[in-house]
Write a protein that holds these residues in place. Structure first.
Motif, PDB file in Angstrom:
ATOM      1  N   LYS A 194     -25.644  21.277  39.113  1.00 20.31           N
ATOM      2  CA  LYS A 194     -25.077  22.502  38.554  1.00 20.31           C
ATOM      3  C   LYS A 194     -24.845  23.496  39.692  1.00 20.31           C
ATOM      4  O   LYS A 194     -25.711  23.681  40.551  1.00 20.31           O
ATOM      5  CB  LYS A 194     -26.018  23.089  37.507  1.00 20.31           C
ATOM      6  CG  LYS A 194     -25.528  24.387  36.875  1.00 20.31           C
ATOM      7  CD  LYS A 194     -26.284  25.573  37.377  1.00 20.31           C
ATOM      8  CE  LYS A 194     -25.640  26.896  36.970  1.00 20.31           C
ATOM      9  NZ  LYS A 194     -26.415  28.058  37.395  1.00 20.31           N
ATOM     10  N   GLY A 228     -26.595  33.228  31.862  1.00 24.53           N
ATOM     11  CA  GLY A 228     -27.274  32.244  32.700  1.00 24.53           C
ATOM     12  C   GLY A 228     -27.361  30.869  32.042  1.00 24.53           C
ATOM     13  O   GLY A 228     -28.066  29.980  32.505  1.00 24.53           O
ATOM     14  N   ASP A 239     -27.417  26.829  33.301  1.00 17.10           N
ATOM     15  CA  ASP A 239     -28.631  26.080  33.677  1.00 17.10           C
ATOM     16  C   ASP A 239     -29.047  25.175  32.520  1.00 17.10           C
ATOM     17  O   ASP A 239     -29.401  24.008  32.714  1.00 17.10           O
ATOM     18  CB  ASP A 239     -29.791  27.047  33.975  1.00 17.10           C
ATOM     19  CG  ASP A 239     -29.539  27.922  35.190  1.00 17.10           C
ATOM     20  OD1 ASP A 239     -28.750  27.512  36.057  1.00 17.10           O
ATOM     21  OD2 ASP A 239     -30.143  29.011  35.275  1.00 17.10           O
TER      22      ASP A 239
HETATM   23 MG    MG Z   1     -27.822  31.739  37.006  1.00 20.24          MG
END
Ligand code: MG
Ligand code: ASP
Length: 411
Positions: free
Chosen positions: A7, A151, A154
């Motif tokens: 990632k 976020g 992830d």
């Molecule tokens: Mg991040």
């Protein structure tokens, strides 16, 4: 031949040059003969930009439409990275969440992944193509676009690693790992080679923002080790993994802080059943998360003081709600303090060592820092202190627990 999940965060794909660089890294692993799925975030700053745009048009944009909007950032990067890979002669295919059935619930803007249909990914691998997957997004049962919370790429990566049975989920970012404390505050901060899921969960939720908390929960549940590494350096890296006996030797693994905290104290609440419920229900109804709560023992058996913390962001809203309830609670007054912060020590070794908390308190008092509230869990001790002492507090605790050396001091 292995299945590799990588990632790349927004700062790693923040410009055409960086995307080319990432493509080079992916190409190298591909040529070693691996099956690769690459999950990417939007280019740095893009998601924020989209959110700002929405706010210009509406004070409370509909969550469903927000997800249609903010999910576009990742569509851009998967296309660009795939083009860059093809230019290097690497067969690749960009894939949006709906194309590989990343099914989520319909909690827009904070959706949870329920299942992933891996067949399409497997077909991509069978065709010897790199799968370039849009992070952060999912699709509901009804075909609506969702996103997984800020976020969230992830979590997309960890989920793919889990369903594909990858041995590791590699997360590339702009830092080379997780540190014993914020290196911007303490120049003795040391990179940790290894950390447990539970420690990482505490660190992530306490303010060390390297990984989305939910991705760590997912990794723990499916036992997927996560390696956090810098995109731009081959050195370093921190492995988040399940606990081994080695890891208990470190009493404290890290120190974190959170400046986004504020304290509210209600003076003289009645000491009788139902009062706490009456107080906290309206807060939760308004989506205000309460963190620490302390109620002292009433000296006369009738009245007690009650303090709790909320985020600074929720402070004004929370104060308003609580003030409106003073008479209902039979309380005397409400006082608030938005200039506090939380400092915490984290370590699985605490479970088997005594005296850790007292060592923390002594260290803070040695430099005149007053502790306003304390909370503990099995692997964490947190103190609320005046926010102006946070930097000093971090440094003094780092020193006290000798975190600059491997094998932190036993209390
Ligand atoms: Mg991040
Ligand atoms: N682009 C999304 C965000 O900025 C998701 C991510 O970066 O993981 O929150």
């Amino acid at each position: 031949m292995a299945v590799i999940i990588q990632k790349y965060g927004g700062t790693s794909v923040g410009s055409p040059e960086k995307i080319k660089f990432v493509a080079g890294k992916v190409a190298k692993r591909y040529r070693e003969g691996n099956d690769i799925a690459v999950v990417v975030s939007a280019m740095s700053g893009e998601t924020d930009k989209l959110i700002r745009l929405a706010k210009e048009l509406s004070s409370s944009p509909a969550p469903r439409e927000m997800d249609v909007l903010v999910s576009t950032g990742e569509q851009v990067t998967i296309a660009l990275l795939t083009m860059a890979l093809k230019d290097l002669g690497v067969p690749a295919r960009s894939l949006l969440a709906f194309q590989i059935g990343i099914k989520t619930d319909d909690a827009y803007m904070k959706a949870r992944i329920q299942e992933i249909d891996v067949d399409l990914l497997k077909k991509t691998f069978a065709a010897k193509e790199v799968a370039v997957v849009a992070g952060f997004q999912g699709i509901t049962e009804d075909g609506d676009i969702t996103t997984l919370g800020r976020g969230g790429s992830d979590t997309s990566a960890v989920a793919l690693a889990a369903v594909l049975g990858a041995e590791l989920c590699e997360i590339y970012t702009d830092v080379d790992g997780v540190y014993t404390c914020d290196p911007n505050i303490c120049n003795k901060a040391r990179r940790l080679d290894k950390i447990t899921y539970d420690e990482m969960l505490e660190m992530a939720s306490l303010g060390a923002k390297v990984l989305q908390t939910r991705s760590v929960e997912f990794a723990k549940k499916y036992n997927v080790p996560i390696l956090v590494k810098s995109t731009f350096s081959d050195e370093g890296g921190t492995l988040t993994t399940k606990e081994d006996s080695d890891m208990e030797k470190e009493v404290v693994s890290g120190i974190t802080y959170d400046k986004n905290e504020a304290k509210i104290t209600i003076l003289g609440v009645q000491d009788k059943p139902g009062v706490a419920a009456k107080l906290f229900s309206p807060l939760s109804d308004n989506n205000i998360n309460v963190d620490m709560i302390i109620q002292n023992v009433s000296s006369d058996g009738k009245q007690a003081d009650l303090s709790f913390t909320v985020t600074k962001t929720d402070y004004d809203k929370a104060m308003k709600i609580v003030k409106a309830m003073i008479s209902d609670l039979g309380a005397r007054d409400v006082v608030g303090d938005p200039s506090i912060a939380k400092i915490s020590i984290v370590g699985v070794g605490m479970r088997s060592h005594a005296g850790v908390a007292s060592k923390m308190f002594s260290a803070l008092s040695s430099v005149g820092i007053n502790i306003q509230m304390i909370s503990t869990s099995e692997i964490k001790v947190s103190c609320v202190i005046d926010e102006k002492f946070i930097e000093l507090g971090v440094r003094v605790l780092h020193e006290a627990f000798e975190l600059d050396k491997t094998g932190s001091a036993v209390a």
